[in-house]
Write a protein that holds these residues in place. Sequence first.
Motif, PDB file in Angstrom:
ATOM      1  N   GLU A 112       0.830  -1.215   0.000  1.00 34.06           N
ATOM      2  CA  GLU A 112       0.000   0.000   0.000  1.00 34.06           C
ATOM      3  C   GLU A 112       0.862   1.262   0.000  1.00 34.06           C
ATOM      4  OE1 GLU A 112      -3.771   1.827  -0.042  1.00 34.06           O
ATOM      5  OE2 GLU A 112      -3.382  -0.333   0.056  1.00 34.06           O
ATOM      6  N   LEU A 113       0.456   2.229  -0.779  1.00 29.76           N
ATOM      7  CA  LEU A 113       1.154   3.507  -0.829  1.00 29.76           C
ATOM      8  C   LEU A 113       0.879   4.299   0.446  1.00 29.76           C
ATOM      9  CD1 LEU A 113       2.765   5.579  -2.600  1.00 29.76           C
ATOM     10  CD2 LEU A 113       0.536   6.459  -3.311  1.00 29.76           C
TER      11      LEU A 113
ATOM     12  N   CYS B  54       3.082   1.502  -7.344  1.00 28.14           N
ATOM     13  CA  CYS B  54       2.729   0.764  -6.132  1.00 28.14           C
ATOM     14  C   CYS B  54       1.712  -0.324  -6.458  1.00 28.14           C
ATOM     15  CB  CYS B  54       2.163   1.718  -5.080  1.00 28.14           C
ATOM     16  SG  CYS B  54       0.778   2.720  -5.671  1.00 28.14           S
TER      17      CYS B  54
ATOM     18  N   LYS C 163      -3.146   1.645  -3.730  1.00 30.48           N
ATOM     19  CA  LYS C 163      -3.097   3.046  -3.302  1.00 30.48           C
ATOM     20  C   LYS C 163      -4.494   3.506  -2.913  1.00 30.48           C
ATOM     21  CE  LYS C 163      -3.848   5.082  -7.871  1.00 30.48           C
ATOM     22  NZ  LYS C 163      -3.488   6.148  -8.826  1.00 30.48           N
ATOM     23  N   SER C 164      -4.514   4.448  -1.974  1.00 32.52           N
ATOM     24  CA  SER C 164      -5.744   5.127  -1.603  1.00 32.52           C
ATOM     25  C   SER C 164      -5.776   6.448  -2.345  1.00 32.52           C
ATOM     26  CB  SER C 164      -5.792   5.371  -0.089  1.00 32.52           C
ATOM     27  OG  SER C 164      -6.773   6.341   0.220  1.00 32.52           O
TER      28      SER C 164
ATOM     29  N   VAL D 151      -3.484  10.080  -1.788  1.00 34.55           N
ATOM     30  CA  VAL D 151      -2.801  10.808  -2.859  1.00 34.55           C
ATOM     31  C   VAL D 151      -3.345  12.227  -2.966  1.00 34.55           C
ATOM     32  CG1 VAL D 151      -2.330  10.890  -5.338  1.00 34.55           C
ATOM     33  CG2 VAL D 151      -2.352   8.685  -4.142  1.00 34.55           C
TER      34      VAL D 151
ATOM     35  N   ALA E 169       0.919   8.876  -8.695  1.00 39.30           N
ATOM     36  CA  ALA E 169       0.958   7.524  -8.150  1.00 39.30           C
ATOM     37  C   ALA E 169       0.114   6.623  -9.034  1.00 39.30           C
ATOM     38  CB  ALA E 169       0.434   7.504  -6.715  1.00 39.30           C
TER      39      ALA E 169
ATOM     40  N   LYS F 253      -0.847   2.384 -10.045  1.00 37.34           N
ATOM     41  CA  LYS F 253      -0.737   0.972  -9.716  1.00 37.34           C
ATOM     42  C   LYS F 253       0.057   0.259 -10.806  1.00 37.34           C
ATOM     43  CE  LYS F 253      -5.148   0.561  -7.223  1.00 37.34           C
ATOM     44  NZ  LYS F 253      -6.456  -0.144  -7.196  1.00 37.34           N
TER      45      LYS F 253
END
Length: 339
Positions: free
Chosen positions: A265-266, A299, A302-303, A307, A320, A322
């Motif tokens: 996870e970022l 990553c 990510k959420s 971000v 960011a 995926k």
Amino acid sequence: MGDINTENLAQKVSGLLLDARRKVLHTVNHKMVVTYYEIGRMIVEEEQNGKERAAYGKQLIAGLSKKLTATFGKGFSQRNLEQMRQFYLVYSIPQTVSAELQNTDFKEHNFQLSWSHYLKLMRIEDIHERKFYEIESLKNNWSLGELNRQYDSALFTRLSRSKDQSQVLRLAKEGQLFEKPQDAIKDPYILEFIGLPEQATYSETELEQKLIEKLESFILELGTGFTFVGRQERISFDDKHFRVDLVFYNRLLRCFVLIDLKIGELRHQDIGQMQMYVNYYDRKVKLDDEGKTIGIILCQNKSEAVVEFTLPENNQQIFASKYMTVLPSKESLAKVIEY
């Protein structure tokens, strides 16, 4: 009489002959594709003269195949003739093409790709998508394998997901363009070529090494204009040392592109770290006439909220995305893109 050194002359002559051979192959290929298009046109026009089109068409192609095979040998099976017919139908302007596309070069086909490329392209139903892949294949000199890979990884869909209709139309007319930082970003990036299973446990170092080993494929996935600068590039100040995983330069945007690889996870700290890298390159590395540095964090998850609230509202430098290490099914990729 002294020894005659023919090495230099031989290299020049060899280069000339190889260039001539490539041009001859290109000319022959072009003529073959144009000929197939014309054969398809003649079949369709002859079919239109038949009263019972379906039955007449099958009979026509069967008879034509028999006669051409007897005269010219292999290459004119019923299946091949049906493909030539379909080729003409796909690449002659359908009545349903939008007015915007009627004003483009869709009416004029140079047919600079191989017949194998067109066999793939003509199976793409959406005319915008088909034209995009045709342009990109020619612009980037994609092999048939690379065209298949880019199509299977839904490149057109990934690029057009956040664009309005006019921008999608531009993709179909001109292919992928790099005019602003966002143009260089994909989400997700498809990295199936590195050979890591989706659920495998691996480190960021292992992921980086795999990307370096498959650098040519990775650059193709990044897009047009990318050149590799280095890995684990060191940044030092105040007796502290940091390393950027991968550094590229984009010749079209004229800027450095920094890539940081993250497993899992970022976190907001990861974004802050990339912000530091970007600031350093902007202030210490890039030239005055070069564009601002772009930072991409790759990553697994990510959420979007993390971000959004970590970066400034007017952010145009840090992104960011995926990454996926297996080629997803169309259904799973659609879910990722929609999300």
